[in-house]
Design an enzyme around this catalytic site. Structure first.
Site, PDB file in Angstrom:
ATOM      1  CG  HIS A  90      -2.000  -1.024   1.191  1.00 54.33           C
ATOM      2  ND1 HIS A  90      -2.836  -1.210   0.120  1.00 54.33           N
ATOM      3  CD2 HIS A  90      -2.353  -1.958   2.117  1.00 54.33           C
ATOM      4  CE1 HIS A  90      -3.669  -2.222   0.376  1.00 54.33           C
ATOM      5  NE2 HIS A  90      -3.386  -2.701   1.576  1.00 54.33           N
ATOM      6  CG  ASP A 127      -2.861  -8.523   0.668  1.00 52.67           C
ATOM      7  OD1 ASP A 127      -2.184  -8.807   1.674  1.00 52.67           O
ATOM      8  OD2 ASP A 127      -3.873  -7.797   0.708  1.00 52.67           O
ATOM      9  CG  HIS A 129      -6.548  -5.351   1.532  1.00 44.89           C
ATOM     10  ND1 HIS A 129      -6.036  -6.245   2.443  1.00 44.89           N
ATOM     11  CD2 HIS A 129      -7.691  -4.859   2.058  1.00 44.89           C
ATOM     12  CE1 HIS A 129      -6.838  -6.283   3.513  1.00 44.89           C
ATOM     13  NE2 HIS A 129      -7.846  -5.459   3.302  1.00 44.89           N
ATOM     14  CG  ASP A 211      -5.042 -10.022   3.367  1.00 49.15           C
ATOM     15  OD1 ASP A 211      -4.757 -10.557   2.273  1.00 49.15           O
ATOM     16  OD2 ASP A 211      -4.754  -8.832   3.639  1.00 49.15           O
TER      17      ASP A 211
HETATM   18 ZN   LIG Z   1      -4.209  -7.236   2.592  1.00 47.58          ZN
END
Ligand SMILES: [Zn+2]
Length: 267
Positions: A90, A127, A129, A211
């Protein structure tokens, strides 16, 4: 993982620190200085999700350095599984975000391209996200491709399928909450693998967050450990040595099971 039977077959290494000069390949000096100064002045919040403490700057340098060591392992003819935190996907060129201080995967890709024999790198981000930071940094580089499957709508809100990168080098596959093994394997087989193969990478990096596991408390995807192993095995058919590094993963039992499952594939 050290308690597993196969642990003795792993070459465990302690990582080096990345240098601020290396970080400047992908991050602004202001961002690096900001992380350093907030950290060294006692800590604080770089964004609402991203607290730092006095040790955070050094730990983030070490986490990034572990990914660089991972590239060196690939050059030596081995696979590498980087078990370092904080994660990175991120973090953008000029800001920390979502638990991430520096963009480990983008840094590793950039470092790899400076080495002899590595001309093209793919970063596959499984991931749950979207890796807005990785994409932000690499999408203008024609020698790096970025591919992500991620829950959407969801944090951080980026990762539309219409974001293609400056050179058609980005593939985003947003998926709704509730998707599981069957849907993921179809997407992986029909979209992810062809995208990676068509780019002809000399190095395949996996932003290996866990995740998307069904037990993860933050997200709504229902993968199991064997699904990550499935993707790992097929990536190994494209490149015999892989660089995988941790991103997210917030159920410790699931994280352990997934990491072990992936590590076994690399032995
Ligand atoms: Zn994540």
């Amino acid at each position: 993982m050290k308690s597993c039977e196969f642990s003795k077959n792993i070459n465990w290494k302690r990582p080096r620190f990345a240098t601020s000069l290396e970080l400047e390949w992908i991050h602004s000096k202001e961002h690096i200085e900001n992380v350093k100064s907030v950290s060294e002045s006692g800590g604080g919040y770089l964004d609402p999700d991203t607290p730092v403490c006095p040790e955070s700057y050094d730990i983030a340098l070490k986490s990034a350095g572990a990914w660089l060591d991972g590239v060196d392992e690939i050059l030596a003819g081995n696979s590498a599984l980087v078990l370092s935190r904080p994660p990175g996907h991120h973090a953008e060129a000029d800001r920390a975000m979502g638990f991430c201080l520096f963009s480990n995967a983008a840094l590793a890709a950039t470092y790899a391209l400076k080495q002899q024999g590595i001309k093209k790198v793919v970063i596959f981000d499984w991931d749950v996200h979207h890796g807005n930071g990785t994409q932000h940094i690499v999408q203008s580089n024609p020698d790096i491709a970025y591919c992500s499957i991620h829950q959407f709508p969801f944090y951080p809100g980026t990762g539309s399928q219409f974001e293609k990168g400056d050179h058609g080098n980005v593939l985003n596959i947003p998926v709704p909450s509730g998707y599981g093994s069957t849907e993921y394997r179809q997407i992986f087989d029909k979209q992810v693998l062809p995208f990676i193969q068509n780019f002809h990478p000399d190095l395949l990096i996996i932003s290996a967050g866990f995740d998307a596991h069904r037990n993860d408390p933050l997200a709504g995807i229902n993968l199991e450990a064997k699904d990550f192993a499935y993707m790992t095995k097929h990536c190994l058919e494209i490149q015999p040595n892989l660089l995988l590094g941790l991103e997210g993963g917030y159920d410790l039992g699931a994280l352990e099971e997934c990491v072990v499952g992936v590590a076994v594939c690399l032995l």
